[in-house]
Structure formats: C-alpha cells, structure tokens
Design a protein around this motif. Structure first.
Motif, PDB file in Angstrom:
ATOM      1  N   GLY A  41      14.598  49.275  36.176  1.00 28.79           N
ATOM      2  CA  GLY A  41      14.764  48.926  37.580  1.00 28.79           C
ATOM      3  C   GLY A  41      15.733  47.781  37.792  1.00 28.79           C
ATOM      4  N   VAL A  42      15.798  46.865  36.843  1.00 30.48           N
ATOM      5  CA  VAL A  42      16.749  45.749  36.925  1.00 30.48           C
ATOM      6  C   VAL A  42      18.177  46.297  36.800  1.00 30.48           C
ATOM      7  CG1 VAL A  42      17.547  43.630  35.790  1.00 30.48           C
ATOM      8  CG2 VAL A  42      15.089  44.066  36.053  1.00 30.48           C
ATOM      9  N   VAL A  43      18.371  47.218  35.862  1.00 38.77           N
ATOM     10  CA  VAL A  43      19.687  47.840  35.685  1.00 38.77           C
ATOM     11  C   VAL A  43      20.036  48.654  36.931  1.00 38.77           C
ATOM     12  CG1 VAL A  43      21.067  49.425  34.283  1.00 38.77           C
ATOM     13  CG2 VAL A  43      19.449  47.858  33.175  1.00 38.77           C
ATOM     14  N   MET A  44      19.055  49.368  37.483  1.00 42.67           N
ATOM     15  CA  MET A  44      19.292  50.170  38.686  1.00 42.67           C
ATOM     16  C   MET A  44      19.721  49.297  39.868  1.00 42.67           C
ATOM     17  SD  MET A  44      16.188  52.890  38.300  1.00 42.67           S
ATOM     18  CE  MET A  44      16.464  53.711  39.846  1.00 42.67           C
ATOM     19  N   LYS A  45      19.142  48.120  39.999  1.00 39.54           N
ATOM     20  CA  LYS A  45      19.526  47.211  41.086  1.00 39.54           C
ATOM     21  C   LYS A  45      20.979  46.780  40.939  1.00 39.54           C
ATOM     22  CE  LYS A  45      18.605  42.823  43.406  1.00 39.54           C
ATOM     23  NZ  LYS A  45      20.000  42.709  43.758  1.00 39.54           N
ATOM     24  N   LEU A  46      21.398  46.459  39.715  1.00 37.10           N
ATOM     25  CA  LEU A  46      22.791  46.075  39.488  1.00 37.10           C
ATOM     26  C   LEU A  46      23.733  47.237  39.806  1.00 37.10           C
ATOM     27  CD1 LEU A  46      22.374  44.044  36.178  1.00 37.10           C
ATOM     28  CD2 LEU A  46      22.751  43.127  38.485  1.00 37.10           C
ATOM     29  N   ILE A  47      23.324  48.441  39.437  1.00 41.94           N
ATOM     30  CA  ILE A  47      24.114  49.637  39.743  1.00 41.94           C
ATOM     31  C   ILE A  47      24.259  49.792  41.254  1.00 41.94           C
ATOM     32  CG2 ILE A  47      24.006  52.174  39.734  1.00 41.94           C
ATOM     33  CD1 ILE A  47      22.909  51.911  36.818  1.00 41.94           C
ATOM     34  N   ASP A  48      23.151  49.665  41.974  1.00 39.91           N
ATOM     35  CA  ASP A  48      23.194  49.813  43.430  1.00 39.91           C
ATOM     36  C   ASP A  48      24.028  48.714  44.079  1.00 39.91           C
ATOM     37  OD1 ASP A  48      22.379  51.228  45.838  1.00 39.91           O
ATOM     38  OD2 ASP A  48      21.052  49.531  46.239  1.00 39.91           O
ATOM     39  N   ASP A  49      23.917  47.482  43.573  1.00 37.79           N
ATOM     40  CA  ASP A  49      24.711  46.372  44.107  1.00 37.79           C
ATOM     41  C   ASP A  49      26.212  46.637  43.954  1.00 37.79           C
ATOM     42  OD1 ASP A  49      22.404  44.967  44.787  1.00 37.79           O
ATOM     43  OD2 ASP A  49      22.542  43.574  43.090  1.00 37.79           O
ATOM     44  N   ALA A  50      26.637  47.042  42.764  1.00 35.87           N
ATOM     45  CA  ALA A  50      28.055  47.292  42.516  1.00 35.87           C
ATOM     46  C   ALA A  50      28.551  48.485  43.331  1.00 35.87           C
ATOM     47  CB  ALA A  50      28.308  47.523  41.021  1.00 35.87           C
ATOM     48  N   ALA A  51      27.747  49.549  43.384  1.00 34.61           N
ATOM     49  CA  ALA A  51      28.139  50.738  44.145  1.00 34.61           C
ATOM     50  C   ALA A  51      28.235  50.419  45.634  1.00 34.61           C
ATOM     51  CB  ALA A  51      27.148  51.875  43.888  1.00 34.61           C
ATOM     52  N   ALA A  52      27.306  49.617  46.150  1.00 33.44           N
ATOM     53  CA  ALA A  52      27.335  49.243  47.563  1.00 33.44           C
ATOM     54  C   ALA A  52      28.580  48.414  47.879  1.00 33.44           C
ATOM     55  CB  ALA A  52      26.072  48.469  47.933  1.00 33.44           C
ATOM     56  N   ALA A  53      28.962  47.543  46.964  1.00 32.30           N
ATOM     57  CA  ALA A  53      30.174  46.739  47.172  1.00 32.30           C
ATOM     58  C   ALA A  53      31.410  47.636  47.223  1.00 32.30           C
ATOM     59  CB  ALA A  53      30.307  45.683  46.080  1.00 32.30           C
TER      60      ALA A  53
END
Length: 147
Positions: A41-53
């Motif tokens: 879930g920590v990795v998924m949050k980073l993925i979502d943050d970068a994709a959202a940017a």
C-alpha cells in the motif's frame, strides 16, 4: 461561449514528455509490513502520487484517479531502498488520461544496479472547480520534449 472555450482547450496538444514525472523516496522501517518488506500500500500510494502529478501536468489542473487498471509487484522492497517512481501519459481522451508507471529500487547509499519492483497503469479524469469532468489536451505522438 463555454463550448468554444472547451473546443479551444482540446485543440492544444502535448507530448508525453511534457507531463513526465519522477518521484524519489527513501523507504524506512516505518513503511514495513509484518514480513519485514515494504507494505504494498505504501508503494501504491507513491505510484498514485506520481501518476496524479503526470495527469495534472498534462491536464493543466486537477485530475482524480478513477481506476487502477493494472498493478504488478515484481520484487520486494526493503527499508533503506531508494524508490524511483516514473510516470508518463500513455493516452489522452476527451476528459480522461491513462498513465503508465514504473518503479525501480536501489540502495539509498550506493550507486548500484536498480531493480524494477512494480509497474502500474491508472486512469484519471480532469475536473473543474465544481468537480465535473473537463476537456484535456490531446496527446501528441510526436513528442517535442524528446525530439
């Protein structure tokens, strides 16, 4: 008049390189699960943050996640790993965007080999101030940022 504005915004096109994002984060023991590796879930949050940017850069404003189309964990991540999360637009529709993400890990204090640890594909929709979908620029296959 609002319709003409939407058409004008849509006529602009951007290349994938104009929205490319790299997010880097050193993982710590606070991010581990019961098995001693970094919680997915920590990795998924980073993925979502970068994709959202990346989606927000392309859209020129807010974009929200509407789907995680694909998520693959390829190798474990450990405390002390430096994660590099690369996100880039793959497709732009009228209001939606598809973003692909690649995650690499390496030791934080060594310039050594990197390991691809995860990949993902997410869909975003650009929204206006009222939370309604709004048009996004087309995605130009001939990217001026890389030409």
């Amino acid at each position: 008049m609002a319709d003409q504005t939407a058409i004008t915004v849509r006529c602009v096109s951007k290349g994938p390189g104009e929205s490319r994002v790299t997010l880097a984060h050193i993982m710590s023991e606070h991010d581990t699960n019961l098995y001693g590796t970094i919680h997915g879930g920590v990795v998924m949050k980073l993925i979502d943050d970068a994709a959202a940017a990346a989606a927000g850069r392309h859209a020129g404003g807010p974009a929200v996640t509407v789907a995680v189309d694909r998520m693959s964990f390829l190798a474990p991540v450990r405390a002390g790993d430096l994660l590099s999360v690369d996100a880039e637009l793959e497709r732009a529709g009228r209001t939606s965007m598809t973003v692909t993400v690649s995650v690499r890990a390496e030791r934080w204090n060594a310039s050594g080999p990197t390991t691809e640890v995860a990949t993902a594909q997410l869909t975003f929709v650009a929204i206006d101030a009222d939370g309604r979908p709004r048009p996004v620029p087309a995605l130009d296959a001939l990217d001026p940022a890389t030409a």
